[in-house]
Design an enzyme around this catalytic site. Structure first.
Site, PDB file in Angstrom:
ATOM      1  N   LYS A  97       0.791  -1.140  -0.131  1.00  0.00           N
ATOM      2  CA  LYS A  97       0.181   0.031   0.082  1.00  0.00           C
ATOM      3  C   LYS A  97       1.002   1.365   0.042  1.00  0.00           C
ATOM      4  O   LYS A  97       1.623   1.452   0.989  1.00  0.00           O
ATOM      5  CB  LYS A  97      -0.942  -0.035   1.150  1.00  0.00           C
ATOM      6  CG  LYS A  97      -1.826   1.117   1.076  1.00  0.00           C
ATOM      7  CD  LYS A  97      -2.796   1.346   2.346  1.00  0.00           C
ATOM      8  CE  LYS A  97      -3.756   2.567   2.226  1.00  0.00           C
ATOM      9  NZ  LYS A  97      -4.182   3.021   3.846  1.00  0.00           N
ATOM     10  N   GLY A 158      -8.788   9.441   9.252  1.00  0.00           N
ATOM     11  CA  GLY A 158      -9.212   9.603  10.629  1.00  0.00           C
ATOM     12  C   GLY A 158     -10.199  10.335  11.210  1.00  0.00           C
ATOM     13  O   GLY A 158     -10.417  10.782  12.291  1.00  0.00           O
ATOM     14  N   ALA A 184     -10.048   5.834   3.726  1.00  0.00           N
ATOM     15  CA  ALA A 184      -9.977   7.083   4.552  1.00  0.00           C
ATOM     16  C   ALA A 184     -11.248   7.675   4.579  1.00  0.00           C
ATOM     17  O   ALA A 184     -11.965   8.153   3.673  1.00  0.00           O
ATOM     18  CB  ALA A 184      -8.703   8.038   4.213  1.00  0.00           C
ATOM     19  N   GLY A 185     -11.561   7.996   5.722  1.00  0.00           N
ATOM     20  CA  GLY A 185     -12.587   9.020   6.160  1.00  0.00           C
ATOM     21  C   GLY A 185     -13.928   8.305   6.367  1.00  0.00           C
ATOM     22  O   GLY A 185     -15.088   8.647   6.939  1.00  0.00           O
ATOM     23  N   ASN A 206     -10.106   1.588   9.280  1.00  0.00           N
ATOM     24  CA  ASN A 206      -9.282   1.633  10.569  1.00  0.00           C
ATOM     25  C   ASN A 206      -9.824   2.422  11.884  1.00  0.00           C
ATOM     26  O   ASN A 206     -10.456   1.549  12.766  1.00  0.00           O
ATOM     27  CB  ASN A 206      -7.921   2.054  10.252  1.00  0.00           C
ATOM     28  CG  ASN A 206      -6.935   1.891  11.309  1.00  0.00           C
ATOM     29  OD1 ASN A 206      -5.994   2.115  11.190  1.00  0.00           O
ATOM     30  ND2 ASN A 206      -7.457   1.290  12.341  1.00  0.00           N
ATOM     31  N   THR A 207      -9.828   3.382  11.739  1.00  0.00           N
ATOM     32  CA  THR A 207     -10.207   4.360  13.096  1.00  0.00           C
ATOM     33  C   THR A 207     -11.439   4.075  13.596  1.00  0.00           C
ATOM     34  O   THR A 207     -11.693   4.041  14.772  1.00  0.00           O
ATOM     35  CB  THR A 207     -10.209   5.821  12.639  1.00  0.00           C
ATOM     36  OG1 THR A 207      -8.676   6.245  12.229  1.00  0.00           O
ATOM     37  CG2 THR A 207     -10.501   6.878  13.955  1.00  0.00           C
TER      38      THR A 207
END
Length: 257
Positions: A97, A158, A184-185, A206-207
């Site tokens: 990645k 995040g 992301a997001g 993830n977050t």
């Protein structure tokens, strides 16, 4: 559901997971297994390259999971290529990645360096999955450079703000000849479902899972949402009306006559 194919490898799960921000490696592993993911990304800077028994790796490596090292923290193409070669030597994988975000505050990807690094890494035999801006022109250039997927952001890393780039993602998905992974997001299962309904090939989360009150339950929620969104896309969503005039699903006109 249709299987996802990246660089010739088939995946049943369309939910990819990141490994940062979990409060323990044990919770991280439980969330990974609950999610059903087959692709887990880990920042090289979090791994002790000299320790083959690194505790974190013990909780990530499973038979059905593709390890995806990422280059988070590098600032340009030169650093990215160096980090990629270290990852290949350490983990024995060509999968990568690619992340290049020189600004530590907003962590937005550098489009110029990302394209440059993709071109170089593909020539070196890497399977490159670049994290990038939701820029349709850039994504097409990355595809032409040999990227295995493109990973445009939904919102800054995040932030949990969802698909702030929705219109651009639609264009990217429409014109792509390779898988599109929204990265992301994504802060709620509904965001993942929305991305899949648009036709995204997969989502990376993830977050939203790591900082949840119960990461394992949240992983299960994201698993269900990702599957539901993909099934809806494959089934064919009904067209939205362009006005607010109602149309009954069971008209009674003939019955009343």
């Amino acid at each position: 559901m249709e299987k996802l194919v990246i660089a010739g490898r088939e995946f049943d799960s369309r939910l990819f997971l990141g490994t940062g921000k979990f409060n323990s490696n044990e919770v991280m592993e439980q969330a990974i297994l609950a999610s059903g993911t087959e692709m887990v990304t880990v920042a090289m800077k979090r791994i002790d390259m000299d320790d083959k028994e690194d505790d974190m790796l013990k909780h990530i490596i499973h038979p059905n999971i593709q390890l995806l090292p990422n280059t988070s923290g590098v600032r340009d193409a030169e650093e990215a290529v160096f980090a990629a070669q270290m990852a290949r030597e350490a983990f024995g994988t060509n999968w990568l990645k690619l992340e290049i975000h020189p600004d530590p505050r907003y962590l937005l990807p550098d489009s110029i360096e990302t394209l440059k690094a993709t071109e170089q890494l593909v020539k070196l035999g890497f399977i490159v999955l670049p994290y990038c801006q939701a820029d349709p022109v850039l994504c097409k250039r990355l595809e032409e450079a040999g990227a295995a997927t493109v990973m445009p952001l939904g919102a800054p890393i995040g932030t949990n703000k969802g698909l702030q780039t929705k219109e651009f993602l639609q264009i990217i998905i429409e014109q792509a000849g390779i898988p599109v992974v929204v990265d992301a997001g994504i802060g709620a299962p509904s965001h993942a479902a929305e991305a899949m309904e648009l036709g995204a090939s997969a989502v990376l989360v993830n977050t939203a899972i790591a900082v949840a009150g119960n990461p394992v339950e949240m992983a299960l929620a994201f698993k269900a949402a990702t599957e539901a969104g993909r099934r809806a896309y494959e089934a064919g969503l009904g067209l939205q009306a362009d006005n607010f005039i109602a149309e009954a699903s069971s008209p009674l006109t003939a019955f009343l006559e």
